[in-house]
Design an enzyme around this catalytic site. Sequence first.
Site, short mmCIF file in Angstrom:
data_model
loop_
_atom_site.label_atom_id
_atom_site.label_comp_id
_atom_site.label_asym_id
_atom_site.label_seq_id
_atom_site.Cartn_x
_atom_site.Cartn_y
_atom_site.Cartn_z
N GLY A 185 12.02 26.40 15.65
CA GLY A 185 11.24 25.86 14.56
C GLY A 185 10.75 26.98 13.67
O GLY A 185 10.53 28.10 14.14
N HIS A 245 1.20 25.33 11.34
CA HIS A 245 1.40 26.47 10.42
C HIS A 245 1.09 26.06 8.97
O HIS A 245 0.61 26.88 8.19
CB HIS A 245 2.84 26.98 10.48
CG HIS A 245 3.11 27.89 11.64
ND1 HIS A 245 2.48 29.11 11.80
CD2 HIS A 245 3.96 27.76 12.68
CE1 HIS A 245 2.93 29.69 12.90
NE2 HIS A 245 3.82 28.89 13.45
N CYS A 277 6.10 31.64 19.56
CA CYS A 277 6.12 31.56 18.10
C CYS A 277 6.83 32.79 17.55
O CYS A 277 6.57 33.90 18.00
CB CYS A 277 4.69 31.48 17.59
SG CYS A 277 4.56 31.35 15.80
N LEU A 278 7.70 32.57 16.56
CA LEU A 278 8.40 33.70 15.95
C LEU A 278 7.43 34.68 15.29
O LEU A 278 7.75 35.85 15.12
CB LEU A 278 9.43 33.20 14.93
CG LEU A 278 10.60 32.41 15.51
CD1 LEU A 278 11.53 31.93 14.40
CD2 LEU A 278 11.37 33.22 16.53
N GLN A 289 5.51 31.12 7.53
CA GLN A 289 5.93 32.21 8.41
C GLN A 289 6.86 33.19 7.72
O GLN A 289 7.04 34.31 8.18
CB GLN A 289 6.63 31.67 9.66
CG GLN A 289 5.70 30.92 10.60
CD GLN A 289 6.47 30.39 11.79
OE1 GLN A 289 6.98 29.28 11.76
NE2 GLN A 289 6.58 31.21 12.81
N HIS A 336 3.50 21.97 16.41
CA HIS A 336 3.36 23.43 16.32
C HIS A 336 3.65 23.89 14.89
O HIS A 336 2.88 24.65 14.30
CB HIS A 336 4.32 24.08 17.32
CG HIS A 336 4.39 25.57 17.24
ND1 HIS A 336 3.96 26.38 18.27
CD2 HIS A 336 4.84 26.41 16.28
CE1 HIS A 336 4.16 27.65 17.93
NE2 HIS A 336 4.70 27.68 16.72
N GLU A 337 4.77 23.44 14.34
CA GLU A 337 5.16 23.86 12.98
C GLU A 337 4.22 23.29 11.92
O GLU A 337 3.88 23.97 10.95
CB GLU A 337 6.60 23.48 12.67
CG GLU A 337 7.64 24.13 13.58
CD GLU A 337 7.52 25.65 13.70
OE1 GLU A 337 7.06 26.31 12.75
OE2 GLU A 337 7.91 26.18 14.75
#
Length: 190
Positions: free
Chosen positions: A59, A153, A107-108, A64, A149-150
Amino acid sequence: MSSGIAVEKKKLTKPPLKLHYLGDRVLRQPAKRITKIDDELRQLIRDMLQTMYSEDGIGLAAPQVGVNKQLVVIDCNPDKPEIPPLVLINPVIKQVSSELCVAQEGCLSIPKVFLEVKRPKIVEIAYKDEYGRPQTLKADNLLARCILHEMDHLNGVVFVDRVENSLSLTEELSKNGFSHQAVKPLVEVI
């Protein structure tokens, strides 16, 4: 529900977009609604997908990669080329289940940090696809977790804000070079 945007699910040595990491202000700004869905936006979606695959993510939200827009790409099946990714433009949560589950998240934007987070097991959302068509989706388990989660953001929230075990949170962050000061603890579960 599937995306018409085709990109090869492979790692690129040089992904098109640069990731931003915990501590960067861009991750804390609420994203703006997208008013124009055009080829330029579809190119951003392709770039986001290629960046996500290159970084082994499932994701990625526009903030991000430093883009302040309500845009999310998700692919819980990066090893299955026949299953298209999900593209969410201006996603809105319609409903979440009262049943919660705890699972590990990463998370990235916080590489190598994996911690347990409590979230609703099922989520229902409304969004627009990459052609501006209104869609709804009911998801559970991993996909529901990934969507929530996304979408966090898009509201300037990072998963570590939702971690309840502050000891393991502090340990994991310092072990991987992140400051505990960058965390903004939340109380509500979503």
